[in-house]
Scaffold this active site. Structure first.
Site, short mmCIF file in Angstrom:
data_model
loop_
_atom_site.label_atom_id
_atom_site.label_comp_id
_atom_site.label_asym_id
_atom_site.label_seq_id
_atom_site.Cartn_x
_atom_site.Cartn_y
_atom_site.Cartn_z
N ASP A 156 0.77 -1.25 0.00
CA ASP A 156 0.00 0.00 0.00
C ASP A 156 0.80 1.29 0.00
O ASP A 156 0.55 2.18 -0.80
CB ASP A 156 -0.95 0.02 1.21
CG ASP A 156 -1.83 -1.22 1.28
OD1 ASP A 156 -1.62 -2.16 0.50
OD2 ASP A 156 -2.73 -1.23 2.13
N GLU A 160 2.09 -9.09 11.70
CA GLU A 160 1.86 -8.80 10.28
C GLU A 160 3.20 -8.56 9.56
O GLU A 160 3.40 -9.04 8.44
CB GLU A 160 0.97 -7.55 10.20
CG GLU A 160 0.44 -7.19 8.84
CD GLU A 160 -0.50 -5.98 8.91
OE1 GLU A 160 -0.64 -5.38 10.00
OE2 GLU A 160 -1.09 -5.64 7.87
#
Ligand code: 2M8
Length: 436
Positions: A171, A402
């Protein structure tokens, strides 16, 4: 923590994140089904619950649009309101071919499905249910690739574009900065919105407020053009041919060709795409000065300069020639020798590198999985072992996060990873790594 304990914990995370027919990436931060996450999740889940792994991918395709698009999020629950942007913000009803149920987003993510199908077929060569599953999904995955070549390749180059950084899966990579800076935000016309992510994960480990304004701007631009109209390519200030998205598409094309031949499907179209895409990737993306592949900014009409993790996925897809593969391998070897965990998501020598902020530097375990496979493809087995060992070590020491600190000296003082905890793809690729 022992290997047995690591395996048990991975399975526990995946069990906890399992909903009715799919796995959420992380219970709190990402409470829906994400496209490429589901692919990696299946690769891990199949090792302890094959039926669930098969269902994961089938459930994903219940969100497929009539035009072939497989959206990046499938909002199986319309009651869950803790994520932004939710289904109501996407308003995919602007496109008549979007499903009414489940609700979805209007953009996509890397085309992992073809290679996931082949991965499971190879793991379970004698399982009839896997063969039947692959045959059911095959035409749907081909329809998705057809969508990419039809709607995302206006100049018929064999290279797909994305118009939103969320599509890349990476992103806030510094690669997108220049294109994103081109967007002029007028607060008066930008719809009001409230972020949810920074209430759950630390703000300094997430994209910035300016970046979120631009994510919303591009979402609105997609919506204005029904998410598949030609106006997107004509108007979007952010229009990028990405190294990783195209490498994954090529890798999945190759898988689909082999699967199609195994089961007697017509693979002519796939072969045509492949024959165009591989040379186009080579021609357009290789950067001799940087000795890496670089994506292309279609709006700015120039290569996107930067050494970044996406280029390494070309190894997994077998695109790089021997000389290029060696250059990519040397790049990683030097990082290892200098005291970095592999594989940092961005160039550690760039002023834009940030070892803790999301896609601007940290280690992402599923990326290690892709790069590990790529290095093995070219026979760089020692380095492949390091890439695998680094991912296992970080998860063992810092938890099922993550993403992780890439600088070893800095990581030594940390007790945990970054971003969301109890993360599905982290657990899934760990299972596969430990099974190897
Ligand atoms: C991250 O992206 C989502 C938007 O799609 C977000 O930040 O809200 C990315 O890491 C993406 O690659 C990933 O698929 C998703 C879910 O894990 O989270």
């Amino acid at each position: 923590m022992s290997t047995e304990q690591l395996i048990a914990n991975s399975i526990a995370v995946l069990n906890a994140n399992w909903r009715d027919g799919f796995t959420v990436p992380s219970g709190q931060l990402y409470p829906f089904q994400w496209n490429w996450d589901s692919g990696f999740t299946s690769i891990g889940t199949c090792l302890f619950d094959l039926d669930r792994a098969l269902l994961e991918m089938e459930t994903l395709f219940t969100g497929q649009w009539d035009n072939g698009l497989v959206p990046h999020i499938i909002f199986h629950s319309e009651k869950e309101t803790t994520y932004f942007p939710n289904f109501d913000f996407w308003e995919t009803t602007v496109n008549a071919g979007a499903p009414q149920k489940p609700k979805t987003s209007g953009i996509t993510q890397p085309a992992v499905h073809g290679f996931v199908l082949e991965h499971l077929l190879n793991r379970f060569p004698n399982e009839e249910k896997v063969k039947a599953w692959a045959q059911r999904l095959f035409p749907k995955v081909v329809a998705y690739h057809r969508f990419l070549y039809t709607y995302r390749d206006p100049h018929h180059e064999g290279l797909m574009f994305m118009f939103h950084p969320w599509e890349s899966g990476r992103d806030n990579s510094p690669l997108w900065d220049e294109s994103m800076d081109r967007i002029v935000i007028d607060k008066a016309t930008l719809p009001a919105y409230t972020r949810r992510d920074t209430k759950i994960a630390a703000a300094d480990e997430r994209p910035t407020a300016d970046q979120y304004d631009r994510y919303v701007y591009l979402l609105e631009l997609g919506k204005k053009h029904q998410y598949d109209g030609p106006g997107i390519a004509e108007e979007s200030p952010f229009l990028v041919q990405d190294t990783m998205m195209n490498a994954i598409l090529i890798k999945s094309n190759a898988s689909l060709i082999r699967i199609g031949e195994q089961f007697g499907f017509d693979v002519g179209e796939l072969k045509e795409w492949q024959a165009q895409s591989i040379p186009a990737y080579q021609r357009k993306f290789w950067n001799e000065d940087l000795q890496t592949f670089t994506g292309y900014d279609l709006r700015g009409e120039k290569q996107i300069i930067g050494k970044e993790i996406g280029a390494l996925v070309s190894l997994t897809a077998g695109i790089a020639d021997e000389k290029q593969a060696k250059a990519l391998k040397n790049y990683l070897q030097q990082l290892h020798d200098r005291g970095f965990y592999l594989c940092p998501s961005f160039d550690v020598d760039s002023p834009r590198f940030d070892s803790k902020r999301y896609w601007r530097g940290p280690i992402w375990p599923h990326m290690n999985w892709l790069v590990h496979q790529g290095l093995q493809n070219y026979g760089f087995n020692d380095l492949a072992d390091i890439v695998r060992a680094d991912a296992i070590h970080l998860i063992r020491e810092h938890g099922f996060y993550e993403y992780f600190e890439s600088n070893k000296a800095q990581a030594a003082s940390l007790t945990q990873g970054y971003g969301g905890d109890q993360f599905s793809w982290t657990s899934a690729v760990l299972l596969d790594f430990l099974d190897a």
